[in-house]
Design a protein around this motif. Structure first.
Motif, PDB file in Angstrom:
ATOM      1  N   SER A 128      51.286  38.010  40.296  1.00 17.93           N
ATOM      2  CA  SER A 128      52.105  37.665  41.526  1.00 17.93           C
ATOM      3  C   SER A 128      53.236  38.262  41.790  1.00 17.93           C
ATOM      4  N   ILE A 129      54.017  39.032  40.825  1.00 18.58           N
ATOM      5  CA  ILE A 129      55.253  39.327  41.273  1.00 18.58           C
ATOM      6  C   ILE A 129      55.086  40.825  41.673  1.00 18.58           C
ATOM      7  N   LEU A 130      53.842  41.581  40.814  1.00 21.90           N
ATOM      8  CA  LEU A 130      53.669  42.927  41.266  1.00 21.90           C
ATOM      9  C   LEU A 130      53.007  42.955  42.747  1.00 21.90           C
ATOM     10  N   PHE A 131      52.070  41.986  42.846  1.00 19.96           N
ATOM     11  CA  PHE A 131      51.175  42.161  44.092  1.00 19.96           C
ATOM     12  C   PHE A 131      51.493  40.895  45.296  1.00 19.96           C
ATOM     13  N   LYS A 132      52.522  40.314  45.312  1.00 19.18           N
ATOM     14  CA  LYS A 132      52.817  39.519  46.285  1.00 19.18           C
ATOM     15  C   LYS A 132      52.895  40.022  47.568  1.00 19.18           C
ATOM     16  N   THR A 133      53.670  41.284  47.755  1.00 17.47           N
ATOM     17  CA  THR A 133      53.501  42.139  48.967  1.00 17.47           C
ATOM     18  C   THR A 133      52.159  42.306  49.739  1.00 17.47           C
ATOM     19  N   TYR A 134      51.058  42.631  48.767  1.00 15.39           N
ATOM     20  CA  TYR A 134      49.931  42.939  49.226  1.00 15.39           C
ATOM     21  C   TYR A 134      49.156  41.532  49.631  1.00 15.39           C
ATOM     22  N   ASN A 135      49.474  40.522  49.119  1.00 17.97           N
ATOM     23  CA  ASN A 135      48.757  39.171  49.505  1.00 17.97           C
ATOM     24  C   ASN A 135      49.925  37.943  49.547  1.00 17.97           C
ATOM     25  N   PRO A 136      50.431  38.242  50.632  1.00 20.27           N
ATOM     26  CA  PRO A 136      51.541  37.176  50.920  1.00 20.27           C
ATOM     27  C   PRO A 136      51.031  35.624  51.080  1.00 20.27           C
ATOM     28  N   GLY A 137      49.882  35.723  51.356  1.00 23.30           N
ATOM     29  CA  GLY A 137      49.321  34.360  51.371  1.00 23.30           C
ATOM     30  C   GLY A 137      48.764  33.537  50.406  1.00 23.30           C
ATOM     31  N   PHE A 138      48.830  34.454  49.104  1.00 22.90           N
ATOM     32  CA  PHE A 138      48.141  33.924  48.149  1.00 22.90           C
ATOM     33  C   PHE A 138      49.005  32.772  47.498  1.00 22.90           C
ATOM     34  N   THR A 139      48.341  31.836  46.713  1.00 28.24           N
ATOM     35  CA  THR A 139      48.772  30.789  46.038  1.00 28.24           C
ATOM     36  C   THR A 139      48.855  31.010  44.678  1.00 28.24           C
ATOM     37  N   ASN A 140      49.836  30.284  43.621  1.00 26.89           N
ATOM     38  CA  ASN A 140      49.563  30.638  42.294  1.00 26.89           C
ATOM     39  C   ASN A 140      48.357  30.586  41.705  1.00 26.89           C
ATOM     40  N   GLU A 141      47.587  29.553  42.113  1.00 26.80           N
ATOM     41  CA  GLU A 141      46.085  29.313  41.663  1.00 26.80           C
ATOM     42  C   GLU A 141      45.187  30.340  42.022  1.00 26.80           C
ATOM     43  N   GLU A 142      45.526  30.989  43.199  1.00 28.65           N
ATOM     44  CA  GLU A 142      44.712  32.221  43.650  1.00 28.65           C
ATOM     45  C   GLU A 142      44.937  33.359  42.729  1.00 28.65           C
ATOM     46  N   PHE A 143      46.364  33.742  42.435  1.00 27.98           N
ATOM     47  CA  PHE A 143      46.666  34.613  41.623  1.00 27.98           C
ATOM     48  C   PHE A 143      46.078  34.525  40.148  1.00 27.98           C
ATOM     49  N   LEU A 144      45.961  33.319  39.526  1.00 26.92           N
ATOM     50  CA  LEU A 144      45.499  32.864  38.292  1.00 26.92           C
ATOM     51  C   LEU A 144      44.152  33.181  38.328  1.00 26.92           C
ATOM     52  N   ILE A 145      43.308  32.819  39.547  1.00 21.22           N
ATOM     53  CA  ILE A 145      41.761  32.851  39.799  1.00 21.22           C
ATOM     54  C   ILE A 145      41.333  34.476  39.346  1.00 21.22           C
ATOM     55  N   ARG A 146      42.032  35.296  40.222  1.00 16.23           N
ATOM     56  CA  ARG A 146      41.863  36.724  40.344  1.00 16.23           C
ATOM     57  C   ARG A 146      42.164  37.306  38.875  1.00 16.23           C
ATOM     58  N   THR A 147      43.341  36.714  38.464  1.00 18.00           N
ATOM     59  CA  THR A 147      43.603  37.309  37.000  1.00 18.00           C
ATOM     60  C   THR A 147      42.629  37.102  35.902  1.00 18.00           C
ATOM     61  N   ARG A 148      42.161  35.914  36.009  1.00 19.66           N
ATOM     62  CA  ARG A 148      41.185  35.563  34.931  1.00 19.66           C
ATOM     63  C   ARG A 148      39.902  36.212  35.459  1.00 19.66           C
ATOM     64  N   SER A 149      39.524  36.584  36.472  1.00 19.38           N
ATOM     65  CA  SER A 149      38.242  37.605  36.685  1.00 19.38           C
ATOM     66  C   SER A 149      38.619  38.789  36.295  1.00 19.38           C
ATOM     67  N   PHE A 150      39.656  39.278  36.550  1.00 18.09           N
ATOM     68  CA  PHE A 150      40.014  40.675  36.001  1.00 18.09           C
ATOM     69  C   PHE A 150      39.982  40.697  34.468  1.00 18.09           C
ATOM     70  N   ARG A 151      40.438  39.768  33.776  1.00 17.87           N
ATOM     71  CA  ARG A 151      40.550  39.602  32.279  1.00 17.87           C
ATOM     72  C   ARG A 151      39.194  39.757  31.820  1.00 17.87           C
ATOM     73  N   GLY A 152      38.251  38.855  32.359  1.00 19.16           N
ATOM     74  CA  GLY A 152      36.918  38.801  31.941  1.00 19.16           C
ATOM     75  C   GLY A 152      36.165  40.335  31.927  1.00 19.16           C
ATOM     76  N   MET A 153      36.337  40.948  33.089  1.00 18.81           N
ATOM     77  CA  MET A 153      35.747  42.265  33.239  1.00 18.81           C
ATOM     78  C   MET A 153      36.480  43.259  32.390  1.00 18.81           C
ATOM     79  N   LEU A 154      37.888  43.297  32.082  1.00 16.30           N
ATOM     80  CA  LEU A 154      38.574  44.035  30.839  1.00 16.30           C
ATOM     81  C   LEU A 154      37.963  43.856  29.677  1.00 16.30           C
ATOM     82  N   GLN A 155      38.052  42.279  29.441  1.00 13.26           N
ATOM     83  CA  GLN A 155      37.463  42.101  28.094  1.00 13.26           C
ATOM     84  C   GLN A 155      36.139  42.664  27.705  1.00 13.26           C
TER      85      GLN A 155
END
Length: 220
Positions: A128-155
């Motif tokens: 959320s700190i790194l990409f807030k400027t790219y996604n100004p409308g994102f909520t904390n929950e949206e960042f968590l969902i996308r982070t979890r999705s990326f983590r699954g792929m990375l895993q």
């Protein structure tokens, strides 16, 4: 203060010893007895700080997370959030490719509920700190969902690294970074430029990455 310093020193010794053993012989084969013996501490001392091997792995995972952030920021030499993210992830993948036991330990950490939750929560805050400027409308929950999705792929990719030999690791790193940067809204042209630069920096820093792995192997 002296007691606090002593406690910090003992904690550091336990984690350094455990990290070395996890990398040299694997997480599953490393017992708490081996950690106690190698660290030259008593059983009571270990359990005063950490109640289980999973708790030790959690502490190591938190340290690794912070170390990757620090290195990425220093290597980027810029305020580009996309490049910092790419270097954080690229470094972790590079470590896993160069040392299979690191990949195995990552895999176990990702499969451990408390650790995967920590990675998701800290990662979401970081993203959320790194990409807030790219996604100004994102909520904390949206960042968590996308982070979890990326983590699954990375895993999934790190699990594959731990069990197979691959000579095309740069292609894998590029693909993982392409997906991650896309998930967090980085435009196509910037993604391409960022990935190219990140791979170049990782290549330039190869001796430092080798030294980092060597320090892990011989710490403790």
């Amino acid at each position: 203060m002296k007691r606090e310093q002593q406690s910090a020193a003992v904690r550091k010794k336990i984690l350094e010893t455990a990290r070395k053993l996890f990398v040299s012989q694997g997480y599953e084969k490393t017992t708490t007895r081996a950690i106690i013996s190698r660290a030259k501490i008593t059983t009571g001392t270990l359990y005063h700080f950490y109640k289980s091997k999973d708790e030790i792995l959690l502490a190591i995972s938190e340290d690794v997370f912070e170390e990757a952030v620090t290195l990425a920021e220093s290597w980027a030499k810029s305020n580009s959030p996309a490049l910092i993210f790419a270097l954080e992830i690229g470094l972790q993948l590079q470590l896993c490719y160069q040392e299979k036991m690191i990949a195995e330990t990552y895999t176990i950490a990702y499969r451990t509920e408390g650790i995967s939750h920590m990675i998701d929560v800290k990662g979401a805050i970081r993203n959320s700190i790194l990409f807030k400027t790219y996604n100004p409308g994102f909520t904390n929950e949206e960042f968590l969902i996308r982070t979890r999705s990326f983590r699954g792929m990375l895993q999934a990719n790190i699990e594959e690294i731990s069990v197979t030999e691959s000579q095309t690791y740069q292609n894998v790193i590029s693909t993982v970074l392409e997906i991650g940067l896309s998930i967090f809204g980085v435009p196509s042209k910037e993604r391409t430029e960022t990935i190219k630069k990140a791979l170049s920096i990782l290549k330039e820093r190869r001796s430092e990455i080798d030294e980092l792995i060597n320090n892990i192997r011989h710490s403790g």
